[in-house]
Design a protein around this motif. Structure first.
Motif, PDB file in Angstrom:
ATOM      1  N   ALA A 141     127.829  47.098 -23.893  1.00  0.00           N
ATOM      2  CA  ALA A 141     128.129  46.118 -24.671  1.00  0.00           C
ATOM      3  C   ALA A 141     127.794  44.754 -24.351  1.00  0.00           C
ATOM      4  O   ALA A 141     127.386  43.909 -25.142  1.00  0.00           O
ATOM      5  N   PHE A 142     128.271  44.768 -23.054  1.00  0.00           N
ATOM      6  CA  PHE A 142     127.860  43.200 -22.156  1.00  0.00           C
ATOM      7  C   PHE A 142     126.335  42.942 -22.279  1.00  0.00           C
ATOM      8  O   PHE A 142     126.109  41.656 -22.798  1.00  0.00           O
ATOM      9  N   ASP A 143     125.583  43.797 -22.348  1.00  0.00           N
ATOM     10  CA  ASP A 143     123.986  43.682 -22.262  1.00  0.00           C
ATOM     11  C   ASP A 143     123.683  43.324 -23.719  1.00  0.00           C
ATOM     12  O   ASP A 143     122.717  42.503 -23.975  1.00  0.00           O
ATOM     13  N   HIS A 144     124.423  43.923 -24.568  1.00  0.00           N
ATOM     14  CA  HIS A 144     123.888  43.673 -25.675  1.00  0.00           C
ATOM     15  C   HIS A 144     124.165  42.138 -26.351  1.00  0.00           C
ATOM     16  O   HIS A 144     123.480  41.600 -27.135  1.00  0.00           O
ATOM     17  N   LEU A 145     125.373  41.846 -25.987  1.00  0.00           N
ATOM     18  CA  LEU A 145     125.973  40.427 -26.061  1.00  0.00           C
ATOM     19  C   LEU A 145     124.818  39.507 -25.542  1.00  0.00           C
ATOM     20  O   LEU A 145     124.629  38.471 -26.221  1.00  0.00           O
ATOM     21  N   ILE A 146     124.416  39.590 -24.363  1.00  0.00           N
ATOM     22  CA  ILE A 146     123.347  38.857 -23.462  1.00  0.00           C
ATOM     23  C   ILE A 146     122.324  38.660 -24.249  1.00  0.00           C
ATOM     24  O   ILE A 146     121.597  37.582 -24.749  1.00  0.00           O
ATOM     25  N   ARG A 147     121.644  39.883 -24.814  1.00  0.00           N
ATOM     26  CA  ARG A 147     120.530  39.846 -25.589  1.00  0.00           C
ATOM     27  C   ARG A 147     120.350  39.350 -26.953  1.00  0.00           C
ATOM     28  O   ARG A 147     119.808  38.503 -27.341  1.00  0.00           O
ATOM     29  N   ALA A 148     121.737  39.680 -27.461  1.00  0.00           N
ATOM     30  CA  ALA A 148     121.866  39.081 -28.916  1.00  0.00           C
ATOM     31  C   ALA A 148     122.092  37.570 -29.013  1.00  0.00           C
ATOM     32  O   ALA A 148     121.650  36.771 -29.768  1.00  0.00           O
ATOM     33  N   SER A 149     122.500  36.755 -27.890  1.00  0.00           N
ATOM     34  CA  SER A 149     122.558  35.442 -27.737  1.00  0.00           C
ATOM     35  C   SER A 149     121.405  34.604 -27.085  1.00  0.00           C
ATOM     36  O   SER A 149     121.175  33.470 -27.363  1.00  0.00           O
ATOM     37  N   ALA A 150     120.577  35.367 -26.591  1.00  0.00           N
ATOM     38  CA  ALA A 150     119.613  34.727 -25.707  1.00  0.00           C
ATOM     39  C   ALA A 150     118.607  34.034 -26.660  1.00  0.00           C
ATOM     40  O   ALA A 150     118.108  32.859 -26.182  1.00  0.00           O
ATOM     41  N   PRO A 151     118.127  34.529 -27.683  1.00  0.00           N
ATOM     42  CA  PRO A 151     117.453  33.636 -28.700  1.00  0.00           C
ATOM     43  C   PRO A 151     118.146  32.251 -29.102  1.00  0.00           C
ATOM     44  O   PRO A 151     117.125  31.423 -29.259  1.00  0.00           O
ATOM     45  N   VAL A 152     119.505  32.499 -29.432  1.00  0.00           N
ATOM     46  CA  VAL A 152     119.930  31.196 -29.879  1.00  0.00           C
ATOM     47  C   VAL A 152     120.079  30.371 -28.847  1.00  0.00           C
ATOM     48  O   VAL A 152     119.862  29.310 -28.883  1.00  0.00           O
ATOM     49  N   GLN A 153     120.184  30.717 -27.620  1.00  0.00           N
ATOM     50  CA  GLN A 153     120.069  29.709 -26.574  1.00  0.00           C
ATOM     51  C   GLN A 153     118.779  29.046 -26.230  1.00  0.00           C
ATOM     52  O   GLN A 153     118.700  27.963 -25.834  1.00  0.00           O
ATOM     53  N   ALA A 154     117.854  29.985 -26.369  1.00  0.00           N
ATOM     54  CA  ALA A 154     116.353  29.532 -26.067  1.00  0.00           C
ATOM     55  C   ALA A 154     116.114  28.178 -27.370  1.00  0.00           C
ATOM     56  O   ALA A 154     115.546  27.312 -26.775  1.00  0.00           O
ATOM     57  N   GLU A 155     116.458  28.582 -28.421  1.00  0.00           N
ATOM     58  CA  GLU A 155     116.331  27.657 -29.207  1.00  0.00           C
ATOM     59  C   GLU A 155     116.880  26.280 -29.143  1.00  0.00           C
ATOM     60  O   GLU A 155     116.322  25.411 -29.372  1.00  0.00           O
ATOM     61  N   THR A 156     118.117  26.521 -28.672  1.00  0.00           N
ATOM     62  CA  THR A 156     118.715  25.388 -28.388  1.00  0.00           C
ATOM     63  C   THR A 156     118.338  24.463 -27.095  1.00  0.00           C
ATOM     64  O   THR A 156     118.131  23.314 -27.485  1.00  0.00           O
ATOM     65  N   GLU A 157     117.926  25.380 -26.338  1.00  0.00           N
ATOM     66  CA  GLU A 157     117.144  24.600 -25.121  1.00  0.00           C
ATOM     67  C   GLU A 157     115.916  23.826 -25.535  1.00  0.00           C
ATOM     68  O   GLU A 157     115.545  22.710 -25.124  1.00  0.00           O
ATOM     69  N   ALA A 158     115.114  24.435 -26.539  1.00  0.00           N
ATOM     70  CA  ALA A 158     113.827  23.893 -27.010  1.00  0.00           C
ATOM     71  C   ALA A 158     114.097  22.555 -27.797  1.00  0.00           C
ATOM     72  O   ALA A 158     113.327  21.667 -27.817  1.00  0.00           O
ATOM     73  N   ALA A 159     115.334  22.295 -28.457  1.00  0.00           N
ATOM     74  CA  ALA A 159     115.647  21.565 -29.166  1.00  0.00           C
ATOM     75  C   ALA A 159     115.874  20.385 -28.491  1.00  0.00           C
ATOM     76  O   ALA A 159     115.755  19.271 -28.723  1.00  0.00           O
TER      77      ALA A 159
END
Length: 527
Positions: free
Chosen positions: A509-527
């Motif tokens: 479940a923890f791994d799922h949470l990390i993978r689910a949030s990764a794209p959102v974090q990446a978009e935030t960093e790019a912005a």
């Protein structure tokens, strides 16, 4: 009466008492009364705060009441509370002596505020591991509220009452002379039955909770392990459990839990809960899940509860466990707790000198037959298969007992009774096809487990046996929903395996949470 080391332990415990404890004993000339007097002498020697009066006039003999001068407490033991109930006696002495309970303050206040007069009687057996929870809960209630009375009664010692009240299962509780409930109950469950508005208040409180990162449904070994592993990751973790501890609470002896030579189910369940509470885990006990809804647009999975409330979480771990499988034959439901039983350790003493059958030839069935043979007049073990499936060492022990009959290739087809209690059983010979009737007074069903997954049908993939299908990480067919323990397809339903699977599901479940949030974090960093 008590061994030297137990006396020393008792003395240490009773040092925590803050006020005088007065014991009033009602005795006769019988052997049990002499044993009680010996026990009371040991209690008196263990603490200067204890005084004993043997001039009691209660009709049940031997029995004794516990009270404290200046306090209106109505708490009594009828019989000798040894075995599993010795802990109940020690706790009662401490609580009557002013030592505070570790129960939740909210529950204690709820008990103290109950209005009305409640006269409880609990019938227990000394070998019952379910009984102490009920006895201890009602003893505490009697200490907290002067309008609550409680008498804990050893059913094996007061057989006339057991027969008159047609008690065939323990613990059995009467309230004001009428049947109240049977089976394991916590103080919270008892209060919920007495305080009719409690469930609605709890539902309203649950409805206000924020979404969890991990919500564990079920509080057995798998659920407890999942909660610990999730909480250690620093994420918001909740546990919704119908009863914390699960089926472990109904297990007598545990001798295969690695690193612990021997323990008992209730002790292990208490240790599990204590460990989970070491972390910031929101434990919601007495909550039954009824519906699971996959994540919607908000990314949250919803779990609906029986009380009408709902919980939401980014991931869910299903660890709802299993229950004893029923025979599903005519008469089984009608005579449940009236001769049909599922716990030989709890209810066996109530069948002393009687004839019983054990259904099932696996380890559980053969162990039950061996235990019962030392109590009852005769045991008939009935196995559907052509041979017993238990370990050979157990089979040899069973076959050595003179009051046991083994019938294989037999299918139980009906439980018979007189309307009030069991008086027979019908089985079909699977080889010849003939039906046979056995005259008996008890039927102990030990035919395996049934997963608690009915509420998940049509939502997650289930096996033909109703078990939750999971992959190597504990992931189910629904994204973000994981599962562990006896409710899943993982073979070998063992405590140690359930704990490992629960830990694995939490990591999944923890791994799922990390993978689910990764794209959102990446978009935030790019912005």
């Amino acid at each position: 009466m008590l061994e030297a080391d137990l006396k020393a332990q008792l003395k240490g415990y009773l040092e925590r008492a803050k006020r005088p404890i007065h014991i009033i004993a009602s005795i006769d000339d019988g052997e049990k009364s002499r044993e009680l007097l010996s026990l009371l002498d040991d209690l008196k020697d263990a603490s200067p705060k204890i005084t004993v009066d043997t001039g009691g006039d209660d009709a049940r003999r031997p029995s004794f009441a516990l009270t404290s001068p200046g306090h209106d407490i109505h708490l009594r033991f009828a019989g000798l509370p040894m075995g599993h109930e010795f802990t109940s006696l020690v706790l009662a002495l401490l609580q009557v002596g002013g030592h505070p309970s570790k129960a939740a303050q909210e529950t204690l206040e709820q008990v103290a505020a109950l209005e009305g007069d409640y006269d409880f009687e609990t019938y227990y057996s000394l070998s019952c591991q379910n009984c102490p929870d009920v006895v201890q809960a009602l003893n505490l209630a009697a200490v907290l509220n002067p309008r609550i009375r409680h008498t804990a009664i050893d059913g094996a010692l007061f057989q006339d009452e057991v027969e008159a009240r047609e008690i065939m299962s323990v613990p059995t509780v009467f309230l004001n002379g009428q049947p109240f409930d049977q089976g394991r109950m916590t103080l919270e469950q008892i209060v919920a039955k007495l305080d009719t508005g409690a469930a609605a208040r709890e539902a309203a409180k649950i409805a206000q909770k924020d979404a969890f990162d991990v919500l564990v449904v079920g509080g057995g070994p798998a659920g407890a392990a999942a909660a610990v592993y999730a909480a250690r990751k620093g994420i918001r973790t909740g546990v919704a459990a119908e009863r914390f501890g699960g089926q472990v609470l109904d297990t007598m002896a545990i001798e295969n839990f690695i690193s612990v030579k021997a323990t008992e189910g209730p002790k292990l369940a208490a240790a599990l809960e204590q460990h989970v509470r070491e972390y910031e885990v929101d434990i919601m006990n007495l909550q039954r899940a009824t519906q699971l809804a996959p994540a919607g647009d908000d990314g949250l999975i919803e779990v609906k509860l029986e009380n009408g409330a709902s919980l939401k979480s980014r991931t869910v771990i299903l660890s709802t466990g299993a229950r004893w499988r029923q025979m599903n034959v005519p008469g089984e439901d009608q005579y449940r707790n009236k001769g049909v039983a599922y716990c030989p350790h709890c209810d066996g003493p109530l069948f002393k000198g009687k004839r019983v059958a054990v259904i099932g030839g696996g380890n559980s069935g053969v162990e039950a037959a061996i235990d019962l043979a030392g109590i009852v007049a005769h045991v008939t073990l009935i196995e559907y298969d052509a041979q017993l499936r238990a370990d050979e060492v157990l089979q040899r022990k069973l076959r050595s007992l003179p009051n046991v009959r083994i019938i294989t290739s037999a299918q139980t087809t009906e439980v018979l009774g007189d309307g009030n209690r069991v008086n027979g059983l019908v089985y079909r010979d699977r080889v010849g096809g003939d039906s046979h009737r056995l005259e008996l007074e008890g039927v102990f069903v030990q035919i395996g487990l049934l997963p608690n997954t009915e509420w998940l049908k049509g939502v997650v993939e289930l096996s033909p046996r109703g078990e939750i299908v999971v992959d190597a990480r504990g992931q189910t067919s629904v994204p973000g929903v994981f599962a562990a323990g006896d409710a899943t397809i993982v073979p070998y339903k063992q405590i140690v395996i359930a704990m490992g699977e629960g830990s694995k599901a939490a990591l999944g479940a923890f791994d799922h949470l990390i993978r689910a949030s990764a794209p959102v974090q990446a978009e935030t960093e790019a912005a």
